[in-house]
Design a protein around this motif. Structure first.
Motif, PDB file in Angstrom:
ATOM      1  N   SER A 125       0.863  -1.183   0.000  1.00 51.03           N
ATOM      2  CA  SER A 125       0.000   0.000   0.000  1.00 51.03           C
ATOM      3  C   SER A 125       0.896   1.229   0.000  1.00 51.03           C
ATOM      4  N   GLY A 126       0.332   2.370  -0.380  1.00 53.81           N
ATOM      5  CA  GLY A 126       1.103   3.602  -0.394  1.00 53.81           C
ATOM      6  C   GLY A 126       1.744   3.878   0.958  1.00 53.81           C
ATOM      7  N   ALA A 127       0.979   3.657   2.025  1.00 53.98           N
ATOM      8  CA  ALA A 127       1.487   3.901   3.377  1.00 53.98           C
ATOM      9  C   ALA A 127       2.676   2.991   3.678  1.00 53.98           C
TER      10      ALA A 127
ATOM     11  N   VAL B  45       5.835   4.126   1.947  1.00 55.22           N
ATOM     12  CA  VAL B  45       6.512   5.233   2.635  1.00 55.22           C
ATOM     13  C   VAL B  45       7.475   4.672   3.676  1.00 55.22           C
TER      14      VAL B  45
ATOM     15  N   VAL C 120      -3.204  11.456   7.512  1.00 51.43           N
ATOM     16  CA  VAL C 120      -2.003  10.596   7.503  1.00 51.43           C
ATOM     17  C   VAL C 120      -2.228   9.326   8.324  1.00 51.43           C
TER      18      VAL C 120
ATOM     19  N   ILE D 189      -0.585   6.025   7.242  1.00 52.02           N
ATOM     20  CA  ILE D 189       0.867   5.931   7.473  1.00 52.02           C
ATOM     21  C   ILE D 189       1.135   5.658   8.949  1.00 52.02           C
TER      22      ILE D 189
ATOM     23  N   GLY E 182       0.213  14.728   4.772  1.00 51.47           N
ATOM     24  CA  GLY E 182      -1.006  14.088   4.303  1.00 51.47           C
ATOM     25  C   GLY E 182      -1.783  15.079   3.451  1.00 51.47           C
TER      26      GLY E 182
ATOM     27  N   VAL F 174      -0.231   5.870  -7.075  1.00 52.27           N
ATOM     28  CA  VAL F 174       0.552   5.124  -6.087  1.00 52.27           C
ATOM     29  C   VAL F 174       1.813   4.513  -6.709  1.00 52.27           C
TER      30      VAL F 174
ATOM     31  N   LEU G  57       0.909  13.775   0.067  1.00 52.90           N
ATOM     32  CA  LEU G  57       0.437  12.419  -0.213  1.00 52.90           C
ATOM     33  C   LEU G  57      -1.056  12.278   0.126  1.00 52.90           C
TER      34      LEU G  57
ATOM     35  N   LYS H 168      -4.768  10.890   0.814  1.00 52.49           N
ATOM     36  CA  LYS H 168      -5.099   9.744   1.656  1.00 52.49           C
ATOM     37  C   LYS H 168      -5.443   8.504   0.830  1.00 52.49           C
TER      38      LYS H 168
ATOM     39  N   GLN I 236      -2.436   6.650  -0.086  1.00 49.73           N
ATOM     40  CA  GLN I 236      -1.854   5.892   1.032  1.00 49.73           C
ATOM     41  C   GLN I 236      -2.516   4.518   1.164  1.00 49.73           C
TER      42      GLN I 236
END
Lengths: 600, 184
Positions: A21-23, A26, A46, A49, A117, A151, A177, A179, A182
């Motif tokens: 996932s994007g989170a 990171v 955020v 994350i 975020g 993403v 970024l 949501k 993420q």
């Protein structure tokens, strides 16, 4: 089997591309970039994350009490360790609160990566809850910024952000970024596979220019080294090489506020800081020199004074990694674009290989001239038995820090807020190593020192970290006391409390007819009780007799400690170059009475 | 308060005073990505400098690159500083000052609509013909001419033809390129 083959083997065993996932991307990218500590504050945009952070244990998150505090803490961490500082904040107010810290990092060239975020992509531009145009707001106050809308772009952007922040002239980079990005899943790209763009600033100096520079240096009769933050940013070896080169030449050296520590202050060739509150000998040497060797400094207006009268008879060499610094303020004779460390190393090699020697006869004449300036003793002040002079407080602080360093081997790190106390700290505390001095130079951000001290302590758990503060500045980020308590950071806050915004008061006294408009800090808290209320230690010194005992006590505490040093209220910071004046027109404490009558 | 006293109260010293200004044509190769134009424009607006003209278009779909041609008037110091600042932007690949580089070609394109009586239309047509402008639209009461040349020539053409019933003008900034075989 070599490591590349190993890597290939392991990547063949697992899936070719990892779905994350994007989170998670990171976090994964940060781990790959060697990040172990980040500073931040959670919020709606955020949360994914923060959820990913919760499920791992490689990255430690430090919860600051304000996003500005998080940004300055990351700066302190970056400056004292040489690593890139990382901040994680939410959208809207989270991002706008971080803006002061980002601007501070831009002006002082500190590498930061800030992840903000953002509302989901489909809501951007709709005035959604906690929405702000973060990339628009931060464009002028970052080195670069990104808004991630897919993403699959995220892994590359993460790696590129670290590359941009830390390469060339360092600076802050924002990744905005949304949501939904993420939450979205995509292919992760590892650090070594990432394309870090076309960003390739020139860091290798031109050798022909180096040869020419060294020849100019060798033939100088009245030379001076003028070094800046670029040397610190180039890493510890740059400072070591600088010291070796300066020792080989026997030339005098001065430095900007940002460059303190690159050359050891205990050395006899050290003239002290230059500029508006620099030493008499440093400024006069700059004015009268025939060859100026500027390495990693940018001719800031606090350094040059009146540019039309700036060092009128010298040939100037300017080494800078940022081409846009060349000829921006002062026209130079020999510009060299390159990394300060690489340039100093190249200069040192040419100096040695060609067997250059300094002209001792001329140099001795130059030094005897400098000794005359030194004899003025520009930092002297009137001592008092009844009132603590701020300069005296710093001399005692320095005495005990040195003693502590000698007895326990514990290294001292100094951060400051902004104002008179900051200038006194630069004048009275000697720095013998780089990365020991964290101060807001370019932006002059009050409230910088406490969060920066927190970041410094986290980066150097065994260090003695002291925030030299003023009572006005410290209140700007006092909430970070909680952060220091939560993470058991024994930061010492040494307040030179004169109950005035000292530098503002000084200018009003000298330039505005003693009309003290809004510069008295009324209704101050009881700093001892304040420290105790947060769960720290509070100490106070009101007379010179109490001072030593209080400082010794401060060095023994294992908690965040505020020392409220009640100092002389009317003391001004000298020497000083009044604005619009040249280096050779600076005034000393003894001239002050004449000075204010003349101008007001 | 005298001027001198005012000066002494400033924390920033004196302004450098008036300097000679000149017109420069800059050619900038950039990544074609959102925000790149804003970054570039920001350098000018942030310093209070006005752009004389600006042309942007993609030049390589494969490399995803655009060329921006900017015409700006300023002092040599300002121009040098702006070029250096442009060059350090991350999405900028190359900045060329064509004015400094030497002989180069600059072309603007203009569309002008003339609507008037037959007599004026005829006169306008003659002028257009003289300049080699192309008729791109024509009705009984109007013409739209297209003309391509240097900024100065386009100015001259517009000045001559405008009195004969100008209704609307739309013109581009300069597209520019160096003379000879060099890449820029």
């Amino acid at each position: 089997m070599n490591t590349t083959a190993l890597k290939q083997k392991s990547s063949n065993q697992t899936n070719k591309t990892k779905q994350l996932s994007g989170a998670e991307m990171v976090i994964e990218a940060m781990i790959e970039q060697g990040v172990d500590t980040i500073f931040g504050y959670p919020g709606g945009a955020v949360l994914p994350i923060y959820d990913a952070l919760f499920q791992q244990n490689k990255i430690k998150h430090i919860l600051c009490r304000h996003e500005q505090g998080a940004a300055h803490a990351a700066e302190g961490y970056a400056r004292s360790t040489g690593k890139t500082g990382v901040i994680l904040v939410t959208s809207g107010p989270g991002a706008t609160n971080a803006v002061t810290g980002l601007t501070d990092a831009l002006l002082d060239s500190i590498p930061l990566v800030c992840i903000t975020g953002q509302v989901p992509t489909f809501l951007i531009g709709n005035d959604a809850f906690q929405e702000a145009d973060t990339t628009g707001i931060t464009r002028p106050c970052t080195k670069h910024n990104y808004l991630v809308k897919n993403v699959n772009d995220l892994p590359n952007i993460m790696h590129e952000a670290f590359h941009v922040a830390g390469t060339g002239r360092p600076g802050p980079v924002v990744i905005d970024l949304p949501k939904d990005i993420q939450f979205a899943e995509g292919d992760y790209i590892a650090k070594d596979k990432a394309i870090t763009h076309m960003y390739k600033p020139q860091t290798d100096p031109d050798m022909a220019a180096i040869e020419q520079a060294v020849e100019m240096i060798a033939n100088a009769k009245k030379p001076i080294f003028y070094t800046g933050g670029g040397v610190i940013n180039a890493g510890p070896k740059a400072s070591k090489d600088l010291t070796e080169f300066v020792k080989a030449t026997g030339y005098p050296i001065t430095s900007t506020l940002m460059g303190l520590g690159a050359f050891p202050a205990h050395d006899e060739q050290w003239l002290g800081m230059l500029g508006m509150h620099g030493t008499y000998e440093a400024n006069w040497s700059m004015h009268d020199c025939d060859v100026m060797i500027n390495i990693g400094a940018r001719f800031d207006d606090r350094v040059t004074g009146d540019v039309t009268k700036f060092s009128p008879n010298s040939k100037k060499i300017h080494v800078d990694i940022d081409p846009s610094s060349i000829n921006k303020i002062i026209h130079v004779d020999l510009p060299i674009i390159g990394d300060a460390g690489k340039t100093i190393e190249a200069m040192l090699n040419v100096w040695k290989d060609k067997g250059y020697k300094t002209n001792h006869e001329e140099l001795n004449k130059w030094w005897s001239q400098i000794d005359e300036w030194r004899a003025v003793k520009c930092l002297s002040y009137k001592k008092s038995d009844t009132i603590i002079k701020p300069q005296y407080a710093l001399e005692r602080l320095n005495h005990f820090l040195q003693k502590n360093e000698k007895e326990t081997g514990q290294e001292s790190f100094i951060t400051t807020e902004v104002g008179q106390h900051q200038m006194w700290a630069a004048q009275f505390l000697p720095f013998n190593k780089p990365n020991r001095w964290m101060t807001s130079g370019g932006l002059g951000t009050m409230g910088y020192g406490l969060p920066a001290a927190i970041g410094t302590q986290l980066g150097n758990p065994d260090g003695m970290v002291v925030d030299v503060a003023g009572e006005a500045s410290i209140l700007m980020n006092i909430q970070e006391m909680s952060t220091a308590v939560q993470y058991n950071l024994p930061v010492k806050i040494f307040i030179l409390n004169n109950q005035w915004m000292g530098m503002v008061r000084q200018w009003q006294e000298l330039l505005h007819g003693e009309r003290y408009s809004q510069s008295y800090t009324e209704s101050l808290p009881d700093f001892v009780k304040l420290a105790e209320a947060y769960g720290g230690v509070g100490l106070r010194a009101t007379t010179p007799d109490e001072l030593d005992g209080v400082i010794e006590q401060m060095l023994q505490t294992d908690k965040v400690t505020i020392v409220d040093v009640n100092v002389c209220q009317s003391e001004n910071c000298f020497p000083m170059i009044p604005s619009g004046k040249a280096h050779n027109e600076m005034i000393l404490a003894a001239d002050a009475e004449k000075f204010d009558k003349k101008l007001v | 308060m005298t001027e001198d006293e005012k000066k002494n109260q400033s924390v920033y010293g004196d302004s450098p005073g008036e300097r000679k200004i000149a017109r420069h044509t800059l050619s900038i190769l950039v990544d074609n990505e959102p925000g790149v134009l804003s970054r570039i424009i920001g350098l000018f607006s942030g310093r209070g400098y006005n752009i004389d003209s600006l042309t942007v278009a993609e030049v390589s779909e494969k490399l995803n690159q655009s060329r921006i041609t900017v015409v700006i008037t300023g002092t040599p110091d300002v121009i040098e500083q702006i070029i250096n600042l442009l060059a350090r932007l991350v999405p900028v690949h190359k900045v060329t000052d064509l004015t400094v580089l030497g002989p180069h070609i600059e072309r603007d394109l203009v569309l002008i609509k003339i609507a008037s009586n037959q007599d004026d239309l005829l006169k306008a047509y003659d002028i257009a013909n003289e300049y080699g402008a192309i008729v791109t639209d024509k009705t009984e009461e109007s013409y739209v001419f297209q003309y391509v040349d240097t900024t100065a020539k386009v100015d001259e053409f517009l000045e001559k033809i405008t009195p004969f019933g100008m209704k609307n003008i739309s013109r581009t900034g300069s597209a520019a390129m160096s003379c000879g075989k060099e890449k820029f």
